[in-house]
Motif scaffolding. Structure first.
Motif, PDB file in Angstrom:
ATOM      1  N   LEU A 247       0.827  -1.206   0.000  1.00  0.00           N
ATOM      2  CA  LEU A 247       0.000   0.000   0.000  1.00  0.00           C
ATOM      3  C   LEU A 247       0.858   1.251   0.000  1.00  0.00           C
ATOM      4  CD1 LEU A 247      -2.821  -0.986   2.519  1.00  0.00           C
ATOM      5  CD2 LEU A 247      -3.053  -0.686   0.054  1.00  0.00           C
ATOM      6  N   SER A 250       2.185   1.844  -3.517  1.00  0.00           N
ATOM      7  CA  SER A 250       1.136   2.290  -4.442  1.00  0.00           C
ATOM      8  C   SER A 250       0.624   3.677  -4.080  1.00  0.00           C
ATOM      9  CB  SER A 250      -0.025   1.289  -4.431  1.00  0.00           C
ATOM     10  OG  SER A 250       0.396   0.007  -4.834  1.00  0.00           O
ATOM     11  N   LEU A 251       0.438   3.923  -2.779  1.00  0.00           N
ATOM     12  CA  LEU A 251      -0.137   5.197  -2.351  1.00  0.00           C
ATOM     13  C   LEU A 251       0.849   6.350  -2.585  1.00  0.00           C
ATOM     14  CD1 LEU A 251      -2.865   6.039  -1.071  1.00  0.00           C
ATOM     15  CD2 LEU A 251      -1.656   6.181   1.118  1.00  0.00           C
ATOM     16  N   THR A 252       2.146   6.040  -2.547  1.00  0.00           N
ATOM     17  CA  THR A 252       3.135   7.094  -2.786  1.00  0.00           C
ATOM     18  C   THR A 252       2.975   7.696  -4.174  1.00  0.00           C
ATOM     19  OG1 THR A 252       4.721   6.054  -1.287  1.00  0.00           O
ATOM     20  CG2 THR A 252       5.598   7.623  -2.892  1.00  0.00           C
ATOM     21  N   ILE A 254       0.204   7.765  -5.962  1.00  0.00           N
ATOM     22  CA  ILE A 254      -1.047   8.536  -5.965  1.00  0.00           C
ATOM     23  C   ILE A 254      -0.845   9.860  -5.248  1.00  0.00           C
ATOM     24  CG2 ILE A 254      -3.468   8.512  -5.231  1.00  0.00           C
ATOM     25  CD1 ILE A 254      -3.297   5.430  -5.326  1.00  0.00           C
ATOM     26  N   TRP A 255      -0.136   9.802  -4.145  1.00  0.00           N
ATOM     27  CA  TRP A 255       0.141  11.011  -3.356  1.00  0.00           C
ATOM     28  C   TRP A 255       0.938  12.030  -4.174  1.00  0.00           C
ATOM     29  CZ3 TRP A 255       5.198  12.193  -1.436  1.00  0.00           C
ATOM     30  CH2 TRP A 255       5.254  13.264  -0.534  1.00  0.00           C
ATOM     31  N   LEU A 284       1.369   6.257   6.007  1.00  0.00           N
ATOM     32  CA  LEU A 284       0.135   5.970   5.269  1.00  0.00           C
ATOM     33  C   LEU A 284      -0.979   6.919   5.700  1.00  0.00           C
ATOM     34  CD1 LEU A 284      -0.039   2.060   5.150  1.00  0.00           C
ATOM     35  CD2 LEU A 284       0.155   3.609   3.208  1.00  0.00           C
ATOM     36  N   LEU A 288      -2.557   9.651   3.144  1.00  0.00           N
ATOM     37  CA  LEU A 288      -3.983   9.541   2.851  1.00  0.00           C
ATOM     38  C   LEU A 288      -4.707  10.839   3.155  1.00  0.00           C
ATOM     39  CD1 LEU A 288      -6.302   7.682   1.968  1.00  0.00           C
ATOM     40  CD2 LEU A 288      -6.543   6.983   4.360  1.00  0.00           C
ATOM     41  N   ASP A 309      -6.324   3.767  -8.814  1.00  0.00           N
ATOM     42  CA  ASP A 309      -5.877   4.658  -7.742  1.00  0.00           C
ATOM     43  C   ASP A 309      -6.943   4.773  -6.653  1.00  0.00           C
ATOM     44  OD1 ASP A 309      -3.524   5.106  -9.081  1.00  0.00           O
ATOM     45  OD2 ASP A 309      -4.256   6.911 -10.101  1.00  0.00           O
ATOM     46  N   THR A 312      -7.014   1.726  -4.550  1.00  0.00           N
ATOM     47  CA  THR A 312      -5.886   1.721  -3.615  1.00  0.00           C
ATOM     48  C   THR A 312      -6.166   2.592  -2.401  1.00  0.00           C
ATOM     49  OG1 THR A 312      -4.291   1.321  -5.398  1.00  0.00           O
ATOM     50  CG2 THR A 312      -3.433   2.250  -3.355  1.00  0.00           C
ATOM     51  N   VAL A 313      -6.763   3.745  -2.655  1.00  0.00           N
ATOM     52  CA  VAL A 313      -7.130   4.641  -1.545  1.00  0.00           C
ATOM     53  C   VAL A 313      -8.141   3.946  -0.629  1.00  0.00           C
ATOM     54  CG1 VAL A 313      -8.283   6.800  -0.938  1.00  0.00           C
ATOM     55  CG2 VAL A 313      -6.607   6.754  -2.805  1.00  0.00           C
ATOM     56  N   THR A 316      -6.453   1.312   1.426  1.00  0.00           N
ATOM     57  CA  THR A 316      -5.654   1.929   2.486  1.00  0.00           C
ATOM     58  C   THR A 316      -6.531   2.351   3.654  1.00  0.00           C
ATOM     59  OG1 THR A 316      -4.090   2.747   0.823  1.00  0.00           O
ATOM     60  CG2 THR A 316      -4.001   3.752   3.000  1.00  0.00           C
TER      61      THR A 316
END
Length: 345
Positions: A247, A250-252, A254-255, A284, A288, A309, A312-313, A316
């Motif tokens: 996560l 992946s979230l990085t 998107i961030w 995280l 988020l 995306d 993934t959010v 998370t």
């Protein structure tokens, strides 16, 4: 062969318990497992003959093994009762239980030295069980074991539904079945003691078959139930760590996309330099929250995110919600970030 199989199963349980020895506050299960495993190992023929010869060849090793067995059963029971939250601080100072244990141990010693057993025997009760003192010696041990496993099994079956997680409920069920089989072992042994005194060797042989089957079954179920929680915890931690790392990666991305126009309010340190689970979870949370803030302040940023995306959010959010599920005060990831993250920007 039966003793070898049972000893091997218990030693496997010891190996399952060792990894958490530094973090575990209560070591009763480990003490019990080591004591019972040692007692069973001492009854393996080559080990018994060599060890008893070193003690003078008068079956003192049998007494040592039986004392270890009752001590192990006591600690096993205490650990399970604590796990069931059946006992409180008074049980932690279980004076009555310790007094009974000392009484049983002393009685075993007295009964043993009343038996005429001058030669080492790997079949102690078969060779000397015709003596009343030997029958009493066996009965003292197994009546105590029967009482302890009866209480323990009752607690497991009664309180297993209180366990929050499935693996704990399953563990208590397995332990309860193991205690039930151990009780069958007790009745089989007492029956063999009586029939031996009466000279009914045919019935004694039939009870021996029951003893062998129920003894192995009891060891298997007890060890499976006791090993399940620590093994399940280790597996859960590894899964959680892998999930968190996935996560985070992946979230990085998107961030980076969502906050590209808000770099002045982003994380002070790069997301790549993460070490340790707690820091990862905080990262995280923070990312988020910053993604949600960016989408709130600039709705057009949502066009930069595709369906993957958004999923993934969502994953998370679910992960963080479950991560904080056991805390006393439950808050959403977004509100956590706004309460504790806003002032850090």
């Amino acid at each position: 062969m039966i003793q070898t199989i049972a000893a091997a199963v218990i030693w496997i349980l010891v190996l399952c318990l060792l990894p958490g020895v530094r973090t575990r506050k209560d070591h009763s299960i480990l003490i019990a497992a080591v004591a019972i495993a040692t007692a069973l190992a001492l009854n393996i023929d080559p080990i018994y003959l060599a060890g008893d010869a070193a003690l003078g060849g008068r079956n003192l090793l049998d007494l040592c093994a039986n004392i270890l067995m009752v001590v192990g059963i006591y600690f096993l029971s205490q650990a399970i009762l604590r796990a069931a939250e059946f006992n409180d601080a008074s049980f932690r100072r279980d004076r009555l239980g310790l007094v009974i244990l000392w009484f049983v141990t002393g009685s075993l010693v007295i009964a043993f030295f009343s038996i005429q057993a001058p030669v080492s025997s790997t079949r102690f009760m078969v060779d000397y069980g015709g003596q009343p003192a030997a029958a009493l010696y066996s009965a003292i041990q197994f009546v105590y074991i029967g009482m302890v496993v009866s209480v323990t099994g009752y607690v497991c079956f009664r309180f297993r539904r209180r366990m929050a997680s499935f693996h704990f409920r399953l563990a208590f069920t397995l332990i309860g079945i193991g205690c039930l089989l151990a009780l069958i072992v007790v009745f089989a042994v007492l029956g063999m003691d009586i029939t031996h005194l009466l000279g009914d060797l045919s019935t004694m042989g039939k009870l021996a078959v029951v003893y062998d089957a129920s003894f192995v079954g009891a060891m298997l179920f007890l060890c499976a139930g006791l090993a399940l929680p620590p093994v399940a915890r280790r597996i859960s931690r590894r899964i959680e760590l892998r999930t968190r790392e996935g996560l985070l990666s992946s979230l990085t991305e998107i961030w980076e996309k969502a906050t590209a126009t808000r770099k002045d309010t982003r994380l002070a340190t790069p997301a790549e330099g993460i070490k340790g689970g707690d820091v990862s979870t905080l990262k995280l949370h923070r990312m988020l929250v910053e993604i949600q803030d960016a989408l709130l302040m600039d709705p057009s940023a949502a066009d930069l995110l595709d369906e993957a995306d958004r999923q993934t959010v969502t994953r998370t959010e679910s992960f963080l919600a479950s991560h904080h599920g056991g805390q006393e005060h439950r808050i959403s990831p977004a509100s956590w970030g706004r309460r504790h993250g806003e002032s850090d920007r």
